[in-house]
Each structure stands twice: as structure tokens, then as C-alpha cells.
Motif scaffolding. Structure first.
Motif, mmCIF file in Angstrom:
data_model
loop_
_atom_site.group_PDB
_atom_site.id
_atom_site.type_symbol
_atom_site.label_atom_id
_atom_site.label_comp_id
_atom_site.label_asym_id
_atom_site.label_seq_id
_atom_site.Cartn_x
_atom_site.Cartn_y
_atom_site.Cartn_z
ATOM 1 N N UNK A 172 0.773 -1.475 0.026
ATOM 2 C CA UNK A 172 0.057 -0.135 0.183
ATOM 3 C C UNK A 172 0.943 1.384 -0.097
ATOM 4 N N UNK A 173 2.105 1.262 0.796
ATOM 5 C CA UNK A 173 2.785 2.611 0.664
ATOM 6 C C UNK A 173 3.468 2.565 -0.550
ATOM 7 N N UNK A 174 3.948 1.553 -1.183
ATOM 8 C CA UNK A 174 4.477 1.832 -2.435
ATOM 9 C C UNK A 174 3.525 2.318 -3.532
ATOM 10 N N UNK A 175 2.111 1.679 -3.350
ATOM 11 C CA UNK A 175 1.309 2.079 -4.285
ATOM 12 C C UNK A 175 0.958 3.623 -4.430
ATOM 13 N N UNK A 176 0.864 4.067 -3.014
ATOM 14 C CA UNK A 176 0.699 5.454 -2.703
ATOM 15 C C UNK A 176 1.800 6.401 -3.271
ATOM 16 N N UNK A 177 3.011 6.156 -3.155
ATOM 17 C CA UNK A 177 4.105 6.914 -3.308
ATOM 18 C C UNK A 177 4.163 6.810 -4.724
ATOM 19 N N UNK A 178 3.866 5.586 -5.415
ATOM 20 C CA UNK A 178 4.204 5.540 -7.229
ATOM 21 C C UNK A 178 3.033 6.480 -7.757
ATOM 22 N N UNK A 179 1.613 6.434 -7.285
ATOM 23 C CA UNK A 179 0.883 6.967 -7.894
ATOM 24 C C UNK A 179 0.802 8.718 -7.603
ATOM 25 N N UNK A 180 1.387 8.804 -6.604
ATOM 26 C CA UNK A 180 1.719 10.472 -6.280
ATOM 27 C C UNK A 180 2.576 10.900 -7.307
ATOM 28 N N UNK A 181 3.842 10.377 -7.776
ATOM 29 C CA UNK A 181 4.494 10.643 -8.639
ATOM 30 C C UNK A 181 5.565 11.791 -8.148
ATOM 31 N N UNK A 182 5.700 11.940 -6.858
ATOM 32 C CA UNK A 182 6.239 13.168 -6.514
ATOM 33 C C UNK A 182 6.749 12.618 -4.966
ATOM 34 N N UNK A 183 7.578 13.606 -4.311
ATOM 35 C CA UNK A 183 7.852 13.020 -2.867
ATOM 36 C C UNK A 183 6.262 13.226 -1.947
ATOM 37 N N UNK A 184 6.126 12.029 -1.435
ATOM 38 C CA UNK A 184 4.670 12.025 -0.615
ATOM 39 C C UNK A 184 5.066 11.230 0.798
ATOM 40 N N UNK A 185 4.701 12.108 1.711
ATOM 41 C CA UNK A 185 5.124 11.671 3.109
ATOM 42 C C UNK A 185 4.051 10.870 3.662
ATOM 43 N N UNK A 186 4.507 9.617 4.382
ATOM 44 C CA UNK A 186 3.656 8.812 4.887
ATOM 45 C C UNK A 186 3.912 8.621 6.299
ATOM 46 N N UNK A 187 2.852 8.655 7.302
ATOM 47 C CA UNK A 187 3.211 8.969 8.605
ATOM 48 C C UNK A 187 2.320 7.927 9.295
ATOM 49 N N UNK A 188 2.557 7.591 10.580
ATOM 50 C CA UNK A 188 1.858 6.534 11.334
ATOM 51 C C UNK A 188 2.283 7.134 12.950
ATOM 52 N N UNK A 189 1.009 6.398 13.704
ATOM 53 C CA UNK A 189 1.544 6.423 15.124
ATOM 54 C C UNK A 189 2.308 4.871 15.636
ATOM 55 N N UNK A 190 3.373 4.976 15.945
ATOM 56 C CA UNK A 190 3.864 3.902 16.394
ATOM 57 C C UNK A 190 4.792 4.037 17.503
ATOM 58 N N UNK A 191 4.133 4.255 18.748
ATOM 59 C CA UNK A 191 4.800 4.770 19.791
ATOM 60 C C UNK A 191 5.426 3.563 20.672
ATOM 61 N N UNK A 192 5.085 2.280 20.722
ATOM 62 C CA UNK A 192 5.183 1.196 21.426
ATOM 63 C C UNK A 192 3.799 1.102 22.452
ATOM 64 N N UNK A 193 3.656 -0.140 23.031
ATOM 65 C CA UNK A 193 2.617 -0.380 24.127
ATOM 66 C C UNK A 193 1.265 -0.276 23.276
ATOM 67 N N UNK A 194 0.253 0.253 24.016
ATOM 68 C CA UNK A 194 -0.887 0.287 23.151
ATOM 69 C C UNK A 194 -1.110 1.180 22.195
ATOM 70 N N UNK A 195 -0.499 1.958 21.796
ATOM 71 C CA UNK A 195 -0.515 2.937 20.456
ATOM 72 C C UNK A 195 0.424 2.327 19.526
ATOM 73 N N UNK A 196 0.300 1.252 18.759
ATOM 74 C CA UNK A 196 1.008 0.787 17.868
ATOM 75 C C UNK A 196 0.204 0.278 16.730
ATOM 76 N N UNK A 197 0.230 0.956 15.600
ATOM 77 C CA UNK A 197 -0.618 0.526 14.489
ATOM 78 C C UNK A 197 -0.175 -0.648 13.753
#
Length: 369
Positions: free
Chosen positions: A53-78
Motif C-alpha cells: 500500500x505504501x509503495x502504491x501511494x508513493x508511486x501514484x503520487x509521482x512526487x515526494x509524498x510523506x507517509x506517517x503513522x503512530x507507532x509509539x510502542x505499548x497500546x499505541x502501535x498501528x
């Protein structure tokens, strides 16, 4: 409405979308100039599916496109389950008080996020765990000691950034002592300035002095700073306190504007305009495509009318460009590097309370990022 101005304003937004595939609304907004996207549990699957999914998003954007997530550890980890490493809560890391371990955990997080295509982690939490009744922070905080929160938060953020992922300290100027959850209502803190400088602001001052990538605002009213509007919308809090007094010059990102702390008291459109004037560089609008588009259009109208100076948009662009140049990568696939035994050794050592040198340090430092 100028298409060029629309793109310039859209660049101040990072959005969420409904599921594990790119939908039409998100695809259209992506073409219109978004800075990036934030992924949630609803978007991710296996490591291979998430990376695809991340590859598809960045490929379709065709330009620098920043992907973010909440990955703290513990109970907040996607990202959960093998081959991702299960990490303890920040509270558990805080009990160790070991800066080296905190930095190695940051490097580990960075390695796993980069492996599936993320550029930005909305972590670490810099809120101080001063209120046992807090319904939203609690064990997401390193400590009840503000200095420890600052030390360990900076260490983890440095590990993330050394591993090629932007860090984001949250939630400025401090969500740790609230008794309500800003996802559900608008919290208010009555503390005086002396208390804020002695407790809540200590970790954020350390983060600002360390020159790290970004901070996230809190949708909280602070009576001693600005009793009229939440921090996300307050020039006194963001420009006066954070930029001028604490000297922070990284990217300032809002918490989700669709949270009830904002949405039940202000229109999301007005929050985006006031937030831009206050000093926010990037807005999270995480759920509804109509709301996302409405917020962008409101900012366009505010620039056209002269309410928001064009210089404020340009300032945000400069900060975002700096973060993008350092951390945003194109499509990549490093899923095969996940699940290393050294990562598991670190996690098991943390779970068992084992101290001492961890074998991941040399391995992670040697890997290309």
C-alpha cells in the motif's frame, strides 16, 4: 479559486482515508497537492500488505509524498504482530531510565517503519504522567518526572531520526494532567505559568533545544497561556511560547482537526485558518474527505481575502520542504529485513528487565537508512 494557490494550501494538509486501498476521494486530493497521508489500523494489514500500500501511494503520487503513522510502542502501535517487534509502553522504558536503550528502541522503530515505507513517526509522547485519572495519556508517558520525560524523549527521537524516520514529540504544551480526552471533549488546564514551566514545558524545551524534526499540538485550553482558544489555534502558545521563547524551528503539526475537542466547538474550516495564523505548518484531518476538502478550500479563501498572509503559507512550505528533503523516500521494499533475531533480543531483554549492552546497537547503526 486559483489552482496554484489551491495546491499551495493543500500542501499544508496530511489526511487519512477509509480502508486498505486508495479510494477515489483520497486519490483526487493526492493529485491536488497534499503533503502526505497518515495510516491507521484500518489501513494496514500484514507487513507485505502494508508495504504494498505504501509503495502504491508513493508511486501514484509521482512526487515526494510523506507517509506517517503512530507507532509509539505499548497500546499505541498501528503495526502489530510478527514480523514487527512488540515493544513495551513508554512508562516501562521510563522505569529503566536508560538513554541508550531509549535511543536503540528509536532506531528499531525507524528500521521497521522504513522497511514498509513510512517516513514519519508521530512519537515520542512528551506529556508528563502527573494525573493518574488521565484517560488518554497514562502509560504512554515515560515518567512523572519532567526531566526524565525530556531526556528519554529526546533519546528516542534521536534514535528515530538516526534511523531515517522523522520524529514528532507530542502533545504541546502538555496533555498529561488533563482529566478528559480531547478525542471526546475540549480539556482545560488551570495551572499557572510557574507550574507549566516547572512541569509540562520541561520536555518540550529539551526537544526544541535538541533541534528535532517536529512537534504536535494539543487540543487543550491552557488558562495561563490563552483561555480563549485551544493551543492548536493560539498564536500566544505557538508563536509566542513555542517559537519565540522555546526557540523551536521544526515542523509544527496539529493533532487531528476532526477530534471533538475541535469539531464540537469550532468548524474544522475555521480551526484550519486560525491554526495557520497561529503557526501550525501541517494539519491532520484524518477521516472525512468532504471535511478535508472543505478545510483546504477555507484556507484558500482566507489567503485570497488577505486574512492569512501568503508569507505564512511560504513559511510552512519552507519547514515542510526541509523535513521532506531529509526523511521522505520514494517507493521501496525492505520487508525482508523485518523480524531479525536481534530485534527480538532487545524486546525480550526489555520485557525481562535485562540491562546491559544490546546486540542491536551495532547492527542497526551499520544498516543503510
Amino acid at each position: 479559486m486559483s489552482s496554484a494557490l489551491y495546491r499551495d494550501c493543500a500542501r499544508l494538509f496530511m489526511v487519512g482515508f477509509p480502508g486498505p486501498r486508495i479510494d477515489d476521494d483520497f486519490a483526487a486530493l493526492m493529485k491536488e497537492g497534499l503533503f502526505g497521508a497518515i495510516l491507521f489500523k484500518r489501513n494496514v494489514g500484514t507487513a507485505q500488505e502494508t508495504a504494498a500500500l505504501c509503495r502504491e501511494i508513493k508511486s501514484r503520487a509521482g512526487r515526494p509524498f510523506t507517509l506517517a503513522v503512530d507507532q509509539e510502542g505499548g497500546r499505541v502501535a498501528r503495526l502489530r504482530g510478527a514480523p514487527f517487534t512488540t515493544l513495551p509502553t513508554l512508562r516501562e522504558l521510563g522505569l529503566r531510565g536508560d538513554l541508550g536503550v531509549a535511543e536503540r528502541v528509536g532506531r528499531l522503530l525507524a528500521h521497521e517503519l522504513r522497511a514498509v515505507g513510512f517516513d514519519w513517526n508521530f512519537a515520542p509522547v512528551l506529556d508528563v504522567d502527573t494525573n493518574p485519572a488521565n484517560p488518554v495519556i497514562g502509560d504512554r508517558s515515560f515518567s512523572r518526572d519532567p526531566d526524565e520525560v525530556g531526556r528519554l524523549g529526546v533519546a528516542m527521537a534521536r534514535g528515530l531520526e538516526a534511523g531515517g524516520v522523522a520524529s514528532c514529540g507530542k502533545h504541546f504544551p502538555g496533555h498529561g494532567d488533563t482529566t478528559t480526552d480531547s478525542h471526546l471533549t475540549l480539556p482545560r488546564l488551570p495551572h499557572d505559568l510557574e507550574r507549566l514551566h516547572r512541569v509540562e514545558l520541561v520536555p518540550f524545551r529539551a526537544f526544541a533545544q535538541a533541534g528535532l524534526a517536529s512537534l504536535m499540538t494539543a487540543h487543550v485550553l491552557f488558562d495561563a497561556l490563552d483561555a480563549q482558544v485551544p493551543a492548536t489555534m493560539s498564536p500566544r502558545v505557538l508563536q509566542g511560547l513555542l517559537r519565540q521563547e522555546l526557540g523551536f524551528d521544526g515542523v509544527l503539526v496539529s493533532d487531528d482537526l476532526e477530534m471533538k475537542a475541535i469539531a464540537e466547538h469550532y468548524s474544522v474550516e475555521e480551526a484550519a485558518v486560525q491554526g495557520t495564523l497561529a503557526g501550525v505548518d501541517l494539519f491532520l484531518v484524518c477521516h472525512n474527505a468532504d471535511v478535508q476538502r472543505g478545510a483546504i478550500e477555507a484556507l484558500v479563501r482566507a489567503v485570497e481575502s488577505g486574512r492569512v498572509p501568503r508569507s505564512r503559507i511560504d513559511e510552512a512550505h519552507r519547514r515542510l520542504a526541509r523535513l521532506e528533503a531529509r526523511f521522505t523516500r520514494g517507493p521501496e521494499d525492505r520487508v525482508a529485513t523485518l523480524g531479525d533475531t536481534e530485534h527480538q533480543a532487545l524486546a525480550e531483554g526489555l520485557a525481562s528487565g535485562v540491562s546491559g549492552k544490546d546486540p542491536t546497537e551495532v547492527m542497526l547503526a551499520a544498516r543503510p537508512v
